[in-house]
Design an enzyme around this catalytic site. Structure first.
Site, mmCIF file in Angstrom:
data_model
loop_
_atom_site.group_PDB
_atom_site.id
_atom_site.type_symbol
_atom_site.label_atom_id
_atom_site.label_comp_id
_atom_site.label_asym_id
_atom_site.label_seq_id
_atom_site.Cartn_x
_atom_site.Cartn_y
_atom_site.Cartn_z
ATOM 1 N N SER A 176 -15.058 39.752 -17.860
ATOM 2 C CA SER A 176 -16.000 39.921 -18.727
ATOM 3 C C SER A 176 -15.643 41.077 -19.850
ATOM 4 O O SER A 176 -16.184 41.030 -20.853
ATOM 5 C CB SER A 176 -17.433 40.408 -17.974
ATOM 6 O OG SER A 176 -16.937 41.526 -17.333
ATOM 7 N N LYS A 193 -20.144 41.645 -24.445
ATOM 8 C CA LYS A 193 -21.393 42.083 -24.963
ATOM 9 C C LYS A 193 -21.661 41.804 -26.623
ATOM 10 O O LYS A 193 -22.927 41.658 -26.869
ATOM 11 C CB LYS A 193 -21.428 43.570 -24.870
ATOM 12 C CG LYS A 193 -21.822 44.052 -23.357
ATOM 13 C CD LYS A 193 -22.952 43.891 -22.777
ATOM 14 C CE LYS A 193 -23.232 44.468 -21.608
ATOM 15 N NZ LYS A 193 -24.604 44.590 -21.034
#
Length: 325
Positions: free
Chosen positions: A293, A41
């Site tokens: 991720s 992110k």
């Protein structure tokens, strides 16, 4: 994108002989759990904030997040001397809340789900005039996340498939567009938790207004009730397939990554590998990229995850089962 090259980590890609033998593929795992703030992110947040005007930064930034976007925005804002206010669901793992505060953000815990925190964050924007940094439904955010696809193809040009977790769709949208611009033949496969299949339903039913009643999953990073308006259109255009994985399959992949690659990975971060292990026979690929991720796991849940992983039997979930939910 040059801004990102100097501001984000080029994360490692690892292979595992055991995984290659288990799947009959050459599997390349992109470890975004090694990224700044412990998740991908930071890429999108960093790029988005770099595009804001001085006046927009001066107004402060606000967002909602289940955790990883929060930390990305908090760090990106700190580097640019902007005040960040982050709305997070009350059940967000304490490690993510404390890390976000540690980067200097003001954290407000509101509601039981991302959707409730999101609604509260929009109200804050109206009241204060702060600049909104959406966690996924923003082209600059998508572009920042797309740098992962660029890095992977620079390092492993023979990749024919990339498997990507999906929450709101920002990560897979960015990777799909970037990867297909470089290599149009590449396949992009998305993965959702079966308990939170919002993009899955949107993709297969062509429904622009999917809104789940609930989305309780150990992969809280991809627990999104409603796909992005922008992302669901990008996903339909550029993504080739979406699979759903069960809670036990996600847990099994988390334990597997810890044992095989010595990587601590959160539920969302393990979901792409969970799909490869569960749907391997359906995935026609020789050189397979897997996006790990994020790694911001609440360690207090390890016992529960280990117990859940033992229930995994890799019975694949059909589209009919998911769309009937």
């Amino acid at each position: 994108m040059e801004y990102l090259r100097g501001n984000v980590h080029k994360t490692p890609v690892v292979t595992s002989q055991t995984t290659n033998e288990k799947t009959g593929k050459k599997v390349y795992m992109k470890l975004e759990n090694h990224q700044k703030t412990g998740a991908f992110k930071y890429r999108g947040a960093s790029y988005k904030l770099s595009r804001l005007t001085p006046a927009q930064l001066e107004a402060g930034v606000v967002t909602a997040s289940a955790g990883n976007h929060a930390q990305g925005v908090a760090l990106a804002a700190k580097k640019l001397n902007a005040v960040a206010t982050i709305f997070m669901p009350e059940g967000t793992p304490s490690a993510k809340v404390e890390a976000t505060r540690g980067y200097g953000a003001v954290v407000k815990l509101v509601g039981q789900s991302f959707q409730e925190a999101y609604t509260a964050s929009l109200e804050h924007k109206k009241l204060t005039g702060a600049t909104y940094v959406h966690p996924f439904d923003d082209y600059d955010i998508m572009a920042g996340q797309g740098s992962i696809g660029v890095e992977m193809l620079e390092e492993i040009p023979q990749l024919d498939t990339i498997i990507v977790p999906i929450g709101g769709g920002g990560l897979i949208s960015g990777i799909a567009v970037a990867a297909k611009m470089i290599k149009p033949s590449i396949k992009i496969i998305g993965v959702q938790a079966a308990n939170a299949p919002s993009m899955f339903k949107s993709y297969y039913t062509k429904d622009d207004h999917v809104l789940l009643d609930s989305c309780s999953t150990i992969a809280e990073g991809i627990a999104v009730k409603q796909p992005g308006e922008l992302t669901q259109q990008v996903v339909r255009q550029y993504v080739d397939e979406i699979y759903c994985v069960s809670e036990s399959e996600i847990a099994y992949a988390m334990i597997y990554l810890l044992e095989r690659t010595k990587s601590l990975v959160e539920g969302a971060g393990a979901s792409a590998l969970a799909a490869l292990l569960a749907y391997n026979d359906k995935i026609d690929s020789e050189h397979t990229g897997v996006i790990v991720s994020g790694g911001n796991l609440d360690l207090g849940k390890m016992g529960e995850i280990q117990a859940l992983s033992l229930k995994s039997n890799h019975k694949t979930i059909t589209k009919e089962q998911i769309t009937a939910l």
